[in-house]
Structure formats: C-alpha cells, structure tokens
Design a protein around this motif. Structure first.
Motif, mmCIF file in Angstrom:
data_model
loop_
_atom_site.group_PDB
_atom_site.id
_atom_site.type_symbol
_atom_site.label_atom_id
_atom_site.label_comp_id
_atom_site.label_asym_id
_atom_site.label_seq_id
_atom_site.Cartn_x
_atom_site.Cartn_y
_atom_site.Cartn_z
ATOM 1 N N ASN A 1 0.810 -1.220 0.000
ATOM 2 C CA ASN A 1 0.000 0.000 0.000
ATOM 3 C C ASN A 1 0.846 1.274 0.000
ATOM 4 N N GLU A 2 2.000 1.204 0.666
ATOM 5 C CA GLU A 2 2.800 2.436 0.767
ATOM 6 C C GLU A 2 3.848 2.549 -0.333
ATOM 7 N N LYS A 3 4.495 1.424 -0.645
ATOM 8 C CA LYS A 3 5.617 1.505 -1.594
ATOM 9 C C LYS A 3 5.184 1.260 -3.046
ATOM 10 N N CYS A 4 3.974 0.746 -3.207
ATOM 11 C CA CYS A 4 3.552 0.391 -4.572
ATOM 12 C C CYS A 4 2.268 1.148 -4.933
ATOM 13 N N ALA A 5 2.177 2.390 -4.485
ATOM 14 C CA ALA A 5 0.936 3.157 -4.647
ATOM 15 C C ALA A 5 0.612 3.401 -6.120
ATOM 16 N N SER A 6 1.633 3.623 -6.944
ATOM 17 C CA SER A 6 1.348 3.892 -8.369
ATOM 18 C C SER A 6 0.832 2.630 -9.052
ATOM 19 N N LEU B 1 1.421 -5.775 -9.651
ATOM 20 C CA LEU B 1 2.462 -4.756 -9.732
ATOM 21 C C LEU B 1 2.645 -4.375 -11.202
ATOM 22 N N ALA B 2 2.743 -3.065 -11.446
ATOM 23 C CA ALA B 2 2.944 -2.591 -12.825
ATOM 24 C C ALA B 2 4.434 -2.389 -13.044
ATOM 25 N N MET B 3 4.976 -3.045 -14.054
ATOM 26 C CA MET B 3 6.426 -3.002 -14.255
ATOM 27 C C MET B 3 6.816 -1.917 -15.256
ATOM 28 N N ASP B 4 8.000 -1.391 -15.010
ATOM 29 C CA ASP B 4 8.472 -0.272 -15.805
ATOM 30 C C ASP B 4 9.711 -0.669 -16.609
ATOM 31 N N ARG B 5 10.553 -1.507 -16.033
ATOM 32 C CA ARG B 5 11.858 -1.770 -16.640
ATOM 33 C C ARG B 5 12.304 -3.194 -16.305
ATOM 34 N N ALA B 6 12.987 -3.798 -17.263
ATOM 35 C CA ALA B 6 13.532 -5.145 -17.042
ATOM 36 C C ALA B 6 14.935 -5.193 -17.605
ATOM 37 N N SER B 7 15.853 -5.746 -16.848
ATOM 38 C CA SER B 7 17.224 -5.878 -17.349
ATOM 39 C C SER B 7 17.919 -7.037 -16.624
ATOM 40 N N GLY B 8 18.403 -7.997 -17.384
ATOM 41 C CA GLY B 8 19.149 -9.109 -16.803
ATOM 42 C C GLY B 8 18.328 -9.856 -15.764
ATOM 43 N N ALA B 9 18.795 -9.797 -14.504
ATOM 44 C CA ALA B 9 18.143 -10.555 -13.425
ATOM 45 C C ALA B 9 17.118 -9.713 -12.665
ATOM 46 N N TYR B 10 16.869 -8.490 -13.114
ATOM 47 C CA TYR B 10 16.039 -7.577 -12.304
ATOM 48 C C TYR B 10 14.857 -6.989 -13.063
#
Ligand SMILES: Cc1ncc(COP(=O)(O)O)c(C=O)c1O
Length: 483
Positions: free
Chosen positions: A43-48, A76-85
C-alpha cells in the motif's frame, strides 16, 4: 555440471510423498505482524501500481491480461527489465525469477538480441507478409540442435502450435482421440483446456466450450503407463489414438515430475498403437539444453511444439516441427495435396520474430546459458532446502535444470480424483489464501516468481543474485508459524 542429470534424476516418489504430507498436514501461514508488514509494503511503496491497476479493472477484465501478472493484494505494474532484475513503476527493484514466464533464458532484454531487433526495425519494420531469410535461418538452426525436426513451421504462440500439432496428428493417422498427461498446460484451445493445470479437474475450466469440442480429448495422470496402455487399447475400437501429447519433464513444467523412463515408455506405446508422440517443449526446448528434453531423455518425438523461448521472448513465438511425412501436410498455398492441413496467421513468422529467434538461439549456444542457468537453480534449490530445514517448515523444493519448484501450501501438486474431489475443493480456498499471501511475501521481499511456486533462472543469475535471493527467502520463512 548441473545437478540434474540422467544419473541423478528427481526422486519422484519422495517429492510426491513430501507434497502429500504438506497438503495433508496442518498449514503454515505468515504471522499476523508479517502479513501487516507486507500489506503495508504494497500500500505504501507500490501506490502507483495500485492506482493504475485499479483503474485498469474498469476496461480490462480483472485488471490484467495474463495469469502471470495476477498478484495479491494487487498486480504490480512493471516499468523496466534488465538481466536478473525488474523495476516497478514506483521504482522498487525485484529479483526476476519469472523471466516473463520462461522465455528469457539469457536474462531480460539481452543487449545483443535487442540491438539486432532495433537494426531490423530501422531497416524494414517488423513485418512485410513476404518471405524473409531469417525464417530459413531459424528453421535450420533449430534443426541443427534437434535432429528430429526434419521440417518446421512457425505459429504465433504455444497455444496455436499445440493446436496445429494435434490437427496434424489426426490428419496423418486418421485417428480421433488425443491423450494429454497429468493436467498439463498446452494452451487454452477448446480441445486442450480439458483437465487443464490440475490433474483430474476435467471440464472444470471449459466454461463457454461445448462438450462436443473436447469429446475426443482424454486425460491420464503422469507416470500411469498401465492406464495409458488400457486407454489406447480401448481407443482402438473408438476412433483410434491420434497422439499422446505431453510436457516431457512432467505437467506444468515438471511440477508433477515424470519418472525418468516415462517418455521412453510412452514412445513405445505410441509405436505399438500407431499414435504420434508429441513433445510440448514450449518450456523445455533450449532451456534444459540445446537439444531440449528429447535429447536429455533420448526419445525422438514425432512432433515437437515450441513457444515463447523460440524467439527469446519477442512476440509471435511458436512452431511445430518434426517428421517430414507429417509436417509436410502443412504446405502453404492454394491447391496441392487433398489431405493438406489448414493453418495460417498474418503476423506468423514475421521477420522480427525470426531474427530474434535466430540470434537468441545463437547466443544460447555461445554463452552456454542453459547450463549456467541450471547451476544458478542448483544453488537456489540447495539454499532453499537448507532454509526449509533451518526454519523447520514442511515446504518442498526441488529443481530440474533451471526450473525451481517451491511448494509452501501443498495445493500446487495435489492430484484431484473422483474420490477426493469434494475434500480437495473444500480445503482449497483456505490454501489458496495462504498461497496468495506467500506470493505477497515474496514480492514484498523483492522476489518475483511464477504463482509463488515456480522460478526460472537465467544466464543473468550470478552467485551474488542467488545469495541475495536466499537472504530474502530467509527473512520470509522466518515469518511463518503453524496456523
Ligand atoms: C508447456 C506449455 N505449452 C503451451 C503453452 C502455451 O503457450 P502460449 O502462452 O505461447 O500460448 C505454455 C505456456 O505457458 C506452456 O507452458
């Protein structure tokens, strides 16, 4: 060398026993304080993420378009992906053991392939509708690694490729019945949703599909060779068996593992009864080695189905390959043989998919990615087993090459039969709640998995990445108590 080998195959009986004990025993759940902490994270860290996925529900049924994205308490809405992250739109970083559901064995957004794709788009755009050299190059490269692929035809997805394979099997054999094994997932087509995902669920997921559509689909539990022989014998009188279709490691990417010689024995039965053997290598092809499961088990299927991995995660990914006398029935164009099998797809085999596939497979070969990803999975599994023991939990962890299975609730592996069906269904909602909470805990600790129970490792998973993941699992497991 990776731990998974012919000599050191999973102890299937032990896995089954531990999974049954987990399901039958008292469940473990997150302590109330931990649940609150993880919910607070969301709720706090994933508000967007919360804001956009809540709005999305108004236009997109359920808010997401793929089960992989279903997350509790919200996706969770993802913004970026690279390698292992992965990074979500609030800027939180996650270790990515989803790897898009399996295709990115090289790790996400692998630069060498990406650069080739960008160059292609700048030069000619993604699609022309006409032949491109990479169609040929990709087909030849697949054949180089899997000699059973005498001919090869692309499709737009694994679902489509499975549909093509069973249609081909019927056209070639003249037989009607198709047999699928152990609740495997072979996509969502009318005929193959039967007994989907969970062994014994039969038509439970076939909402909107007239029963006539799956009247010739039959299902058997994995490793039931006697049952298979009996069914094929019975089928002789009722339209014959066209094919046995299976995920070679076991249904749902090895969640219910095969005994080592299962595929070999199915091969023999198919030969005896004049049915085709189809390996669905959507998950295993190139992931468990360049020669796929067919090389590992030393079994030559008549047809092989490919999906997502084939193009390294770039869109329109699927194919069927195999015996020339069978696959040649797919010859394109108007006219020709009477028994020609109709398939199509405007965007199928587009230059972008084929080029991405060609360079992905080349990179898999030169980097030895499958073996490196398997070693990362061995390290992850060994660490999980130690943590399970340390925290005295009844959880089950094992891996097959770079596919890691982790069961915290017992409902991942339960076999549903007519006899136990009502008990299983009565218990399932509570276990599903705990399962969702486990997924919440993993994400809040910074680890993205497939449905809180499966993890795909990749070339990008260094020892540091795995050791970091294990510290996070340690924190998560420390938050469990008997319910
Ligand atoms: C073994 C198997 N077959 C078929 C499919 C369906 O592939 P797609 O999602 O590309 O339609 C999947 C998807 O996960 C799969 O795991």
């Amino acid at each position: 060398m990776s731990k998974t080998s012919r000599e050191n195959w999973n102890n299937v009986a032990e896995i089954r026993e531990k999974s049954a004990a987990l399901w039958n025993g008292r469940a473990y759940e997150l302590k109330p304080g931990a649940k609150e902490k993880y919910l607070r994270y969301y709720n706090e860290k994933c508000a967007s993420s919360k804001a956009i996925t809540t709005k999305a529900k108004e236009i997109i049924p359920g808010g997401v378009q793929h089960n992989l994205a279903l997350n509790y308490p919200f996706p969770l809405a993802m913004d970026r992906a690279s390698g292992a992250y992965l990074w979500d739109i609030d800027g939180n970083r996650y270790i990515d053991f989803l790897q898009a559901g399996g295709p990115t064995i090289l790790g996400s957004n692998y630069p060498t392939v990406r650069d080739k794709v960008i160059a292609l788009i700048q030069e000619k755009g993604p699609v022309t509708g006409l032949f491109s050299e990479y169609e040929y190059k990709l087909a030849m490269l697949v054949q180089k690694h899997m000699p059973s692929i005498e001919m090869f035809r692309m499709a737009a997805s694994g679902t489509e490729a499975d549909m093509i394979a069973i249609r081909l099997a019927r056209a070639f054999t003249g037989n009607k019945k198709i047999i699928k094994i152990g609740g495997a997932y072979h996509g969502w087509s009318d005929e193959l949703v039967y007994d989907i995902r969970a062994d014994g669920t039969r038509s439970s997921y076939a909402i909107g599909i007239p029963p006539e559509c799956y009247a010739h689909t039959q299902a058997l539990s994995v490793n039931d060779l006697e049952g298979l022989r009996a069914l094929m014998t019975e089928n002789k009188e009722k339209g014959g068996t066209a094919c046995v279709l299976l995920e070679p490691l076991g249904p749902e990417s090895g969640t219910r593992p095969v005994e080592f010689d299962f595929c070999q024995q199915v091969r023999k039965l198919c030969d005896e009864f004049g049915a085709l053997l189809i390996f669905d290598e959507v998950v295993t092809g190139f992931r468990i080695g360049m020669g796929g499961a067919q090389e590992f088990f030393g079994v030559k299927p008549d047809l092989t189905v490919f999906g997502k991995i084939l193009t390294g995660g770039y869109p329109a990914s699927g194919a069927v390959g195999g015996r020339k006398d069978v696959v040649s029935l797919l010859a394109g164009g108007v006219g020709g043989k009477d028994n020609k099998v109709m398939v199509g797809g405007t965007l199928t085999a587009n230059p972008l998919s084929c080029l991405a596939g060609y360079y992905t497979i080349q990179e898999l070969e030169t980097t030895n990615a499958a073996e490196k990803a398997a070693l990362a999975a061995d390290r992850l599994t060994a660490g999980l087993e130690e943590l399970i023991e340390l925290h005295k939990l009844p959880f089950v962890a094992y891996n097959q090459f770079s596919i890691v299975h982790l069961d915290t609730t017992g409902n991942v592996n339960v076999t549903i039969t007519r006899e136990n069906m009502s008990d299983v269904f009565a218990k399932m909602p509570r276990r599903t709640k705990l399962f969702n909470e486990a997924g919440m805990g993993m994400s809040a600790e910074g680890i993205i998995t497939i449905a809180a129970s499966r993890m795909y490792t990749s070339l990008a998973d260094t020892d540091d990445v795995i050791d970091d993941a294990l510290k996070r699992f340690d924190r998560l497991f420390d938050n469990y108590q008997l319910s």
